[in-house]
Design a protein around this motif. Structure first.
Motif, PDB file in Angstrom:
ATOM      1  N   UNK A  86      36.755  30.433  34.880  1.00 35.39           N
ATOM      2  CA  UNK A  86      36.448  30.574  36.303  1.00 35.39           C
ATOM      3  C   UNK A  86      37.718  30.538  37.142  1.00 35.39           C
ATOM      4  N   UNK A  87      38.702  29.761  36.693  1.00 31.90           N
ATOM      5  CA  UNK A  87      39.955  29.641  37.451  1.00 31.90           C
ATOM      6  C   UNK A  87      40.883  30.820  37.218  1.00 31.90           C
ATOM      7  N   UNK A  88      40.706  31.552  36.130  1.00 30.71           N
ATOM      8  CA  UNK A  88      41.655  32.595  35.730  1.00 30.71           C
ATOM      9  C   UNK A  88      41.932  33.633  36.816  1.00 30.71           C
ATOM     10  N   UNK A  89      40.933  34.181  37.515  1.00 29.56           N
ATOM     11  CA  UNK A  89      41.258  35.190  38.540  1.00 29.56           C
ATOM     12  C   UNK A  89      42.180  34.648  39.628  1.00 29.56           C
ATOM     13  N   UNK A  90      42.013  33.383  39.973  1.00 34.25           N
ATOM     14  CA  UNK A  90      42.869  32.794  41.012  1.00 34.25           C
ATOM     15  C   UNK A  90      44.254  32.484  40.466  1.00 34.25           C
ATOM     16  N   UNK A  91      44.329  32.125  39.212  1.00 31.51           N
ATOM     17  CA  UNK A  91      45.642  31.927  38.575  1.00 31.51           C
ATOM     18  C   UNK A  91      46.410  33.235  38.572  1.00 31.51           C
ATOM     19  N   UNK A  92      45.733  34.312  38.212  1.00 26.47           N
ATOM     20  CA  UNK A  92      46.390  35.616  38.165  1.00 26.47           C
ATOM     21  C   UNK A  92      46.862  36.074  39.546  1.00 26.47           C
ATOM     22  N   UNK A  93      46.161  35.628  40.568  1.00 26.68           N
ATOM     23  CA  UNK A  93      46.522  36.059  41.921  1.00 26.68           C
ATOM     24  C   UNK A  93      47.848  35.472  42.381  1.00 26.68           C
ATOM     25  N   UNK A  94      48.285  34.360  41.777  1.00 26.32           N
ATOM     26  CA  UNK A  94      49.503  33.692  42.256  1.00 26.32           C
ATOM     27  C   UNK A  94      50.569  33.534  41.174  1.00 26.32           C
ATOM     28  N   UNK A 104      46.040  28.996  48.796  1.00 28.49           N
ATOM     29  CA  UNK A 104      44.609  28.780  48.584  1.00 28.49           C
ATOM     30  C   UNK A 104      44.181  29.150  47.164  1.00 28.49           C
ATOM     31  N   UNK A 105      44.711  30.256  46.641  1.00 29.68           N
ATOM     32  CA  UNK A 105      44.373  30.633  45.259  1.00 29.68           C
ATOM     33  C   UNK A 105      44.779  29.520  44.298  1.00 29.68           C
ATOM     34  N   UNK A 106      45.974  28.958  44.502  1.00 26.87           N
ATOM     35  CA  UNK A 106      46.413  27.868  43.636  1.00 26.87           C
ATOM     36  C   UNK A 106      45.508  26.653  43.765  1.00 26.87           C
ATOM     37  N   UNK A 107      45.129  26.340  45.005  1.00 27.68           N
ATOM     38  CA  UNK A 107      44.246  25.187  45.232  1.00 27.68           C
ATOM     39  C   UNK A 107      42.857  25.443  44.642  1.00 27.68           C
TER      40      UNK A 107
END
Length: 847
Positions: free
Chosen positions: A342-350, A325-328
């Motif tokens: 805005x996408x950076x926190x989700x990129x870092x999560x995966x 989901x983070x990647x999506x």
């Protein structure tokens, strides 16, 4: 409003702070505690009490994703309510200053100060631990700038040692109240439950409430069915939320779990894309989640009612699903045009080591945020670097960006340390360290004067890089040369300008600085504002003081705010030269304040120098002595003010860059011919004229063209005294009165008092002498010039008779003055007087 249970002592402290605000004492209150402990409830109770008392209340809550938007945390408080702190036009003006944090903070402090004139106010920021970096910085500046406002700043935060609130507490100089919330008593928990239920708590529920261990949020969730008491704290909340979501439709459960991966705040349209469901079909599932007490509709966004509820919902999403989901989500935000930030926190999560796509996204995010959110940009570029492999050539390329971004964020020491590690073959990077890589990194550091001279040579680097490094080396050594590369050429021009400036050739230096500024900035070039600071100083010293001062005032809001200390010191010097003593003092104090904000004290002695000179002119000798430090010229001026006539000779050694040096040298009759400015020519002509009235009159005409009222008053005094001694009373009195009126208007009471005494001795009568405030009745400032000279001689070991010979008066006159000295200084022996004088003077007088 539901009663606040178990927090009467804490609320009492906040009410005390509100009372202090009512009395004009601004303060900061910080309420800290673990999630769910009741911080928001206490802040809400304080808001209610403040509104009842007629306070203007502005409040906001920070959120986890605020760090990608400048001032996102504080902005809602500024714009809230029917009578906001900042109106629309002012807010739009502030938005233009996002890339200049210091100017933005100063402007905001000014706007809030004006808005709250005579108004009692409470400004609240909840969840301050998530404040965006610009909000955190602005709070430090604004709170410090409004110490006397009828204002209470109230922050709620989780404990985070060394975090935003701890740094804020260290930075501000207003009273700080720290309120740490502990778990509620069992009685308070039961009272809280009774309030929510609107009836007494039955015994079985009382037993269950004991399991929440005094945490009010869990008590409320237990009542709402979102917490099960037969498990430990965290598991109980997860099981409670799981049971509640089990009662929801499948679509509503999917919505809640998908939203939990997004974060505590999300947009419905983003969730709809990930769920491949039209937004219209999510209306009913969303309403279910809201009715279940999990989500809240905030208008443009949706939020979980509490971060703990989101964490509990997230616990039901398997790790593999979270990663997917983070990647999506990252892909969705990028494709929707929300940007890499805005996408950076989700990129870092995966992201994992070697993920070049993630590295590219983080680099883009850092570039996007650099102008407005440099602190966040620095963290993102560091994360990008850490994701590259130690032997990947890309790591060196990203490493250069790390240095560049850290410097842009004014994290100089961190940038230098990182660069040293990157280039030294440590575990940080195992790839090839080419000469061009070394040169590039060093050229990023060189403009900030962070390198030793030996580091400004890199054999084998490309010609243009080598030329730029050589130019920086010439700049450091003061040996200007020539180069083909335009940036290197401009650096040599600055080196030549600094050399000309040091030699007093200000017109030449001004032209060289101006020429250097014509080159387009690039790798290794100096910050344009700092080059212009040098140009403006020379412009002022080459007979264009008024225009230079006006330009500095413009740069104080239009130039780079990172150059604020340099601009402020120049502003102070030019205002002092123009006779604007209050403006000079204000600018020097502002510079010192900004040095504190930017953690750079290198210019503090220059600011203190101006403040000491202003204090001297106002006759505040004790204050001037505290500011003088080891400055030999100011120490000599103090000694002269204290009656030590021998110290005049020490003024001849005033350095080339001493403020208003021509006037200092005029006092010592030691004006040199290095500078060809009108000020220098005029002072030289005054000295050369001696007591010749006609020559002094001619010299005065030169001085009048200088735009320097302090120098003109000094020359007028010489002219007036000489005319009186020559028997031309009319000319002498007119000249002295012009000097007196000018100095009085400037607030230079010390020299004004000296001239006033001469006029009175000459028999001049005025209805009112306003130049000099009444002399102090005790302490060093209470001594007359003759009494000070007697005190200095006695401290040197003179007897009354030898002192009388030195002063060409009788021994009895010395004795009379000495008795007056003893009385005013509160001493009763020569030993005590000597000790006091030695403590006051460092080094001892007449040495």
């Amino acid at each position: 409003m539901v009663p606040l249970r178990g927090r009467s002592e804490e609320l009492g402290k906040l009410l005390d702070a509100l009372r202090s605000a009512s009395n004009g004492q601004a303060s900061l209150a910080v309420v800290s505690g673990e999630p769910g402990i009741g911080k928001s409830a206490l802040l809400a109770a304080a808001v209610e009490q403040a509104e009842r008392q007629g306070f203007l209340v502005a409040s906001a809550t920070a959120h986890q994703n605020d760090n990608i938007s400048p001032l996102a945390s504080l902005a809602p408080a500024l714009r809230a309510g029917a009578a906001p702190l900042i109106d629309t036009d002012q807010f739009l003006e502030l938005a233009t200053l996002n890339a200049q944090p210091l100017w933005l903070a100063e402007r905001l402090a000014d706007l809030i100060g004006r808005r709250l004139a005579g108004v009692r106010a409470l400004i609240v920021l909840d969840d301050a631990q998530w404040s965006d970096p610009l909000t955190a910085f602005v709070l430090q500046v604004v709170i410090a700038r409004l110490p006397a406002a009828h204002l209470l700043w109230l922050l709620g935060t989780r404990p985070s040692p060394g975090g935003t609130t701890d740094r804020l507490i260290e930075a501000v100089d207003v009273p700080v109240r720290r309120i740490s919330l502990e778990p509620l008593t069992a009685e308070a928990i039961q009272d809280l439950a009774a309030d929510r239920l609107n009836h007494p708590v039955d015994p079985s529920l009382a037993v269950q409430l004991a399991s929440v261990q005094g945490i009010p949020f869990l008590a409320e969730q237990l009542i709402a069915g979102l917490y099960l008491s037969d498990s430990d704290l965290s598991a109980g909340l997860v099981e409670g939320v799981r049971r509640r979501t089990g009662e929801l439709s499948e679509a509503s459960r999917d919505l809640v779990r998908t939203a939990a991966v997004f974060g505590s705040e999300f947009r419905l349209e983003d969730v709809a894309v990930l769920m491949a469901t039209p937004i219209a079909r999510l209306a009913a599932p969303l309403e279910e989640a809201i009715q279940a007490g999990l989500l809240a509709d905030a208008g443009s966004v949706l939020r979980f009612r509490h971060e703990l509820l989101r964490s509990a919902a997230l616990a039901d999403v398997p790790p593999s699903a979270q990663r997917a989901l983070h990647g999506a989500i990252a892909s969705q935000l990028m494709s929707a045009g929300r940007g890499a930030a805005a996408a950076a926190p989700h990129v870092l999560a995966v992201a994992q080591a070697g993920d070049t796509t993630a590295v590219a996204t983080l680099r883009e995010a850092a570039r996007d945020l650099l102008a407005t959110m440099s602190t966040t940009a620095a963290e993102l570029i560091q994360e990008a670097f850490d994701l590259t492999r130690v032997d990947d050539p890309l790591r060196a390329e990203v490493g250069v960006e790390v240095v560049s971004v850290l410097l842009a964020a004014w994290q100089y020491d961190r940038a230098k340390a990182f660069a040293d590690d990157l280039l030294s073959g440590t575990a940080l990077y195992h790839g090839p360290i080419a000469p061009d890589l070394q040169a590039t990194i060093r050229l990023h550091l060189a403009p900030h004067r962070r390198l030793d001279v030996q580091e400004l040579t890199v054999p084998g680097a490309a010609p243009h890089l080598s030329e730029r490094l050589a130019a920086h080396r010439a700049l450091a050594l003061g040996t200007p040369g020539a180069a083909a590369d335009p940036i290197a050429q401009s650096l040599h021009q600055v080196a030549a300008a600094e050399q000309a400036q040091a030699e007093g050739r200000y017109a030449d230096a001004r032209e060289l600085y101006a020429a250097a500024r014509q080159t387009e900035p690039g790798l290794g070039s100096l910050p344009p504002t700092l080059v212009e600071v040098g140009e403006l100083y020379c412009r002022a010293e080459s007979d264009d003081l008024s225009a230079a001062l006006e330009r500095v005032r413009e740069l104080m809001t239009a130039g780079s705010s990172w150059s604020a200390p340099q601009l402020a010191v120049l502003h102070a010097r030019l205002a002092y030269a123009s006779g604007n003593l209050q403006e000079a003092e204000d600018a020097a104090h502002a510079g010192l304040r900004w040095m504190d904000q930017l953690h750079d004290q290198s210019l503090a002695p220059a600011a203190d120098q101006v403040l000491a000179l202003v204090a001297l002119l106002r006759g505040h000798l004790t204050q001037a002595r505290k500011l003088a430090g080891s400055d030999p010229t100011i120490t000599a001026l103090l000694a002269i003010a204290d009656g030590d006539t021998k110290a005049v000779s020490r003024l001849a050694a005033a350095p080339q860059d001493f403020p208003e040096r021509s006037g200092v040298l005029l006092q010592a009759n030691a004006v040199d011919e290095l500078s060809q400015s009108a000020a220098s020519r005029g002072a030289l002509a005054v000295v050369a004229a001696g007591d010749d009235i006609d020559q002094l009159a001619a010299a005065m005409e030169i001085v009048r063209t200088t735009q320097r009222p302090l120098l003109l008053a000094q020359a007028e005094e010489r002219y007036g005294r000489a005319a009186l001694e020559a028997g031309d009373r009319k000319t002498g009195v007119l000249a002295l009165e012009r000097a007196l009126d000018s100095l009085t208007a400037m607030g230079a009471t010390a020299p004004a008092g000296r001239i006033q005494a001469v006029l009175q001795a000459a028999g001049v009568r005025r209805r009112r002498w306003a130049a000099v405030p009444p002399r102090a009745q005790e302490g060093w400032e209470a001594l007359t010039p003759m009494e000070r000279r007697v005190a200095l001689l006695v401290a040197e070991g003179h007897t009354n008779r030898s002192a009388a010979e030195e002063l060409v008066v009788s021994a009895s006159t010395v004795g009379t003055h000495l008795r007056a000295v003893f009385g005013k200084l509160g001493v009763n022996s020569r030993v005590q007087l000597t000790r006091l004088v030695l403590e006051r003077f460092a080094p001892p007088p007449n040495t």
